[in-house]
Design an enzyme around this catalytic site. Structure first.
Site, short mmCIF file in Angstrom:
data_model
loop_
_atom_site.label_atom_id
_atom_site.label_comp_id
_atom_site.label_asym_id
_atom_site.label_seq_id
_atom_site.Cartn_x
_atom_site.Cartn_y
_atom_site.Cartn_z
N ARG A 121 11.15 -18.14 32.87
CA ARG A 121 12.48 -19.10 34.04
C ARG A 121 13.97 -18.31 32.86
O ARG A 121 14.70 -18.41 32.38
CB ARG A 121 12.48 -20.37 33.60
CG ARG A 121 11.29 -20.82 34.89
CD ARG A 121 12.25 -20.93 35.82
NE ARG A 121 13.40 -21.76 36.31
CZ ARG A 121 13.99 -21.99 37.63
NH1 ARG A 121 13.45 -21.79 38.45
NH2 ARG A 121 15.15 -22.67 37.26
N LYS B 101 14.06 -11.21 45.25
CA LYS B 101 15.28 -11.63 47.16
C LYS B 101 15.92 -10.76 47.22
O LYS B 101 15.34 -8.96 46.45
CB LYS B 101 16.06 -12.66 46.59
CG LYS B 101 15.35 -13.72 45.72
CD LYS B 101 15.95 -14.93 44.99
CE LYS B 101 15.58 -16.14 45.08
NZ LYS B 101 16.73 -17.28 44.76
N THR C 76 20.14 -21.02 36.97
CA THR C 76 20.20 -20.44 38.72
C THR C 76 21.34 -20.18 39.49
O THR C 76 21.45 -19.01 40.37
CB THR C 76 20.11 -21.85 39.68
OG1 THR C 76 18.74 -22.74 39.22
CG2 THR C 76 19.77 -21.65 40.60
N ASN D 177 20.97 -14.93 43.34
CA ASN D 177 20.50 -14.80 42.13
C ASN D 177 19.58 -13.43 42.29
O ASN D 177 19.13 -14.49 40.77
CB ASN D 177 20.57 -15.95 41.38
CG ASN D 177 20.08 -16.94 42.37
OD1 ASN D 177 19.01 -16.72 43.00
ND2 ASN D 177 19.59 -18.55 41.91
N GLU E 169 3.09 -22.48 44.29
CA GLU E 169 3.43 -20.51 44.91
C GLU E 169 2.42 -19.43 45.04
O GLU E 169 2.15 -18.63 45.59
CB GLU E 169 4.72 -20.29 44.76
CG GLU E 169 6.10 -22.14 44.70
CD GLU E 169 7.34 -21.53 43.66
OE1 GLU E 169 7.82 -22.22 44.90
OE2 GLU E 169 7.28 -20.21 42.92
N TYR F 65 10.89 -23.10 50.32
CA TYR F 65 11.49 -24.04 49.56
C TYR F 65 10.64 -25.14 50.73
O TYR F 65 11.56 -25.23 52.01
CB TYR F 65 12.93 -23.57 50.68
CG TYR F 65 12.88 -22.54 49.63
CD1 TYR F 65 13.37 -22.24 47.99
CD2 TYR F 65 13.43 -21.03 49.59
CE1 TYR F 65 13.62 -21.71 47.37
CE2 TYR F 65 13.45 -19.32 49.07
CZ TYR F 65 14.11 -20.43 47.49
OH TYR F 65 14.02 -18.77 47.20
N HIS G 5 13.75 -15.12 42.39
CA HIS G 5 13.36 -16.73 42.36
C HIS G 5 11.84 -16.16 41.05
O HIS G 5 10.63 -15.91 41.09
CB HIS G 5 12.37 -16.82 44.01
CG HIS G 5 11.45 -18.21 42.99
ND1 HIS G 5 12.09 -19.23 43.78
CD2 HIS G 5 9.86 -18.36 42.88
CE1 HIS G 5 10.89 -20.50 43.21
NE2 HIS G 5 9.28 -20.02 43.23
N ARG H 229 19.57 -12.83 35.57
CA ARG H 229 20.64 -13.45 36.68
C ARG H 229 22.28 -13.35 35.98
O ARG H 229 23.46 -12.86 36.35
CB ARG H 229 20.31 -15.04 36.88
CG ARG H 229 19.56 -15.50 37.91
CD ARG H 229 19.28 -17.02 38.19
NE ARG H 229 18.08 -16.79 39.14
CZ ARG H 229 17.97 -17.81 39.59
NH1 ARG H 229 17.57 -18.95 38.50
NH2 ARG H 229 16.64 -17.93 40.47
#
Ligand code: UDP
Ligand code: MG
Length: 182
Positions: A118, A9, A124, A155, A169, A49, A158, A135
């Site tokens: 993940r 991001k 998150t 964070n 995506e 989103y 994504h 993160r």
């Protein structure tokens, strides 16, 4: 072999973390099959989103969870305790944030790539993300601070949440010929 979509991001790009983030996935044995730096337009971010009540609710619940954890009153701070409404507010902030500067969009491939990515990315909310995760290691942000500043949680990254989201995506961000798949 599974594929998953990852985006560094604007906060991650601004902080110069692209190389280290890529290194984490390479270290785990995943294979980079697509990458580009770009400034996404509003339409793309809105498709990324989706305005879907299920998704909005999950995002709103995460915010409410942090408020509960710290004994804060959501109505007093945000004017509502409806998770969908809070989710919608977060989504609008995300559109503004993700279009605010360049992002690095990537596709990673490997065994259980969605789940592995993940795990490496972490929770998150960076405040709750374990050390050792991207993160957890590079951010301390939380929804209470973010709300006070009228923005989404920063964070850094994504990553697709499940196989279905990953498929959607990857297609949304990349054309087939942009991917070097095996
Ligand atoms: N988000 C937020 N506050 C929250 C939950 C989410 O600002 O309480 C933002 C955050 O930037 C997050 C994004 O909304 O990355 C999408 O939320 P999701 O639940 O899909 O989390 P992710 O899949 O990114 O971990
Ligand atoms: Mg998600």
């Amino acid at each position: 072999m599974e594929k998953t979509f990852v985006m560094v991001k604007p906060d991650g790009v601004r902080r110069g973390l692209v190389g280290r983030i890529i290194g984490r996935f390479e270290d785990a044995g995943l294979r980079l099959v697509g990458i580009k730096i770009m400034r996404p337009d509003e339409g793309l971010v809105r498709r990324h989103y989706p305005d879907d009540p299920g998704w909005l609710r999950i995002v709103g619940e995460k915010t409410l969870g942090t408020y509960r954890e710290y004994g804060m009153d959501p109505v007093e701070r945000m004017g509502t305790d409806d998770p969908v409404e809070i989710g919608r507010w977060v989504r609008e902030g995300l559109v503004e944030f993700i279009t605010s500067g360049p992002v690095v969009a990537m596709v990673w491939e490997g065994n259980h790539a969605v789940e592995v990515v993940r795990k490496l990315v972490g929770s998150t909310i960076p405040l709750f993300a374990q050390p050792g995760t991207i993160r957890g290691d590079f951010s301390v942000d939380s929804p209470d601070l973010a709300n006070r500043e009228g923005r989404p949680v920063y964070n850094l990254i994504h990553a697709s949440g499940d196989a279905e989201e990953a498929e959607r995506e990857v297609k949304l961000w990349f054309r087939d010929e942009e991917l070097c798949t095996s």
